[in-house]
Write an enzyme that holds these catalytic residues in place. Structure first.
Site, mmCIF file in Angstrom:
data_model
loop_
_atom_site.group_PDB
_atom_site.id
_atom_site.type_symbol
_atom_site.label_atom_id
_atom_site.label_comp_id
_atom_site.label_asym_id
_atom_site.label_seq_id
_atom_site.Cartn_x
_atom_site.Cartn_y
_atom_site.Cartn_z
ATOM 1 N N ASN A 29 156.801 31.436 103.278
ATOM 2 C CA ASN A 29 156.897 32.637 104.108
ATOM 3 C C ASN A 29 158.318 33.172 104.142
ATOM 4 O O ASN A 29 159.285 32.429 104.193
ATOM 5 C CB ASN A 29 156.317 32.436 105.518
ATOM 6 C CG ASN A 29 156.859 31.239 106.264
ATOM 7 O OD1 ASN A 29 157.271 30.265 105.683
ATOM 8 N ND2 ASN A 29 156.850 31.334 107.580
ATOM 9 N N GLU B 50 151.207 32.464 101.384
ATOM 10 C CA GLU B 50 150.075 32.596 100.455
ATOM 11 C C GLU B 50 150.193 33.868 99.624
ATOM 12 O O GLU B 50 149.951 33.873 98.421
ATOM 13 C CB GLU B 50 148.751 32.646 101.230
ATOM 14 C CG GLU B 50 148.410 31.397 101.995
ATOM 15 C CD GLU B 50 148.946 31.392 103.420
ATOM 16 O OE1 GLU B 50 150.077 31.884 103.654
ATOM 17 O OE2 GLU B 50 148.246 30.884 104.305
HETATM 18 N N1 THU Z 1 152.323 32.351 108.063
HETATM 19 C C1 THU Z 1 152.101 32.091 106.739
HETATM 20 O O1 THU Z 1 153.023 32.129 105.914
HETATM 21 N N2 THU Z 1 150.849 31.772 106.364
HETATM 22 C C2 THU Z 1 149.779 31.667 107.206
HETATM 23 O O2 THU Z 1 148.688 31.360 106.766
HETATM 24 C C3 THU Z 1 149.952 31.909 108.637
HETATM 25 C C4 THU Z 1 151.298 32.333 109.070
HETATM 26 C C5 THU Z 1 153.691 32.656 108.477
HETATM 27 C C6 THU Z 1 153.929 34.050 108.973
HETATM 28 C C7 THU Z 1 155.151 33.838 109.832
HETATM 29 O O3 THU Z 1 156.309 33.862 109.006
HETATM 30 C C8 THU Z 1 154.985 32.444 110.384
HETATM 31 O O4 THU Z 1 154.050 31.800 109.545
HETATM 32 C C9 THU Z 1 154.514 32.372 111.814
HETATM 33 O O5 THU Z 1 153.389 33.115 112.002
#
Ligand code: THU
Length: 155
Positions: free
Chosen positions: A61, A74
């Site tokens: 992320n 993802e």
């Molecule tokens: N996040 C992801 O990268 N993937 C997920 O499936 C759920 C949430 C990230 C978004 C944000 O940077 C952090 O997790 C908290 O929500």
């Protein structure tokens, strides 16, 4: 009234029972959490995309102070894979999360937007994408991303 019932199966699977390639995919997703840029949520997510040719693409992320501008692990991994290998179908995606110094004990599940993108990738290549959702306590295996988003949008 007609009712349409929709069910799906979650396989709870031991790490040792997974194939070498799926074990490697999970290890890559876990390693990817350490490269995340998550200064706002402190929730580090890692994803690893396995292509049909055995190639593994990682992502994590990427947050931004203008919040909606960030992107989930993802989609970072999947969009990169699809942009660089547009002819190679996606076979599986592993996801892991790291918070407060440790990996989450429960598997994390992709958000709705990521599910929508995964489903379009399934349609694009005409192939189901298996999901490996890593948790320290248990690992979930789902046979296709579309199970996670019934009545998803399509043009
Ligand atoms: N996040 C992801 O990268 N993937 C997920 O499936 C759920 C949430 C990230 C978004 C944000 O940077 C952090 O997790 C908290 O929500």
């Amino acid at each position: 009234m007609i009712e349409i019932k929709n069910t799906f199966i979650i396989h709870i699977i031991n790490y040792e029972k997974l194939t070498d390639s799926y074990q490697k995919l999970i290890q890559t997703a876990k390693a990817q959490t350490q490269l995340a840029y998550a200064p706002y949520s402190h929730f580090q997510v890692g994803a690893a995309v396995l292509l049909n040719d055995g190639n593994i693409i990682g992502g994590n992320n990427q947050e931004n102070s203008a919040f909606p501008s960030g992107l989930c692990a993802e989609r970072v991994a999947l969009f990169y894979a699809n942009s660089q290998y547009p002819q190679t179908p996606v076979k599986a995606i592993a996801i892991a999360a790291f918070q407060e110094g440790k990996f989450t004990s429960k598997p994390i599940s992709p958000c709705g937007a990521c599910r929508q993108v995964m489903i379009e990738t399934e349609t694009r290549f005409g192939q189901n994408i298996e999901l490996l959702l890593y948790g320290k306590k248990e690992i979930f295996l789902l046979k296709k991303a579309s199970d996670l988003l019934p009545l998803s949008f399509s043009l």
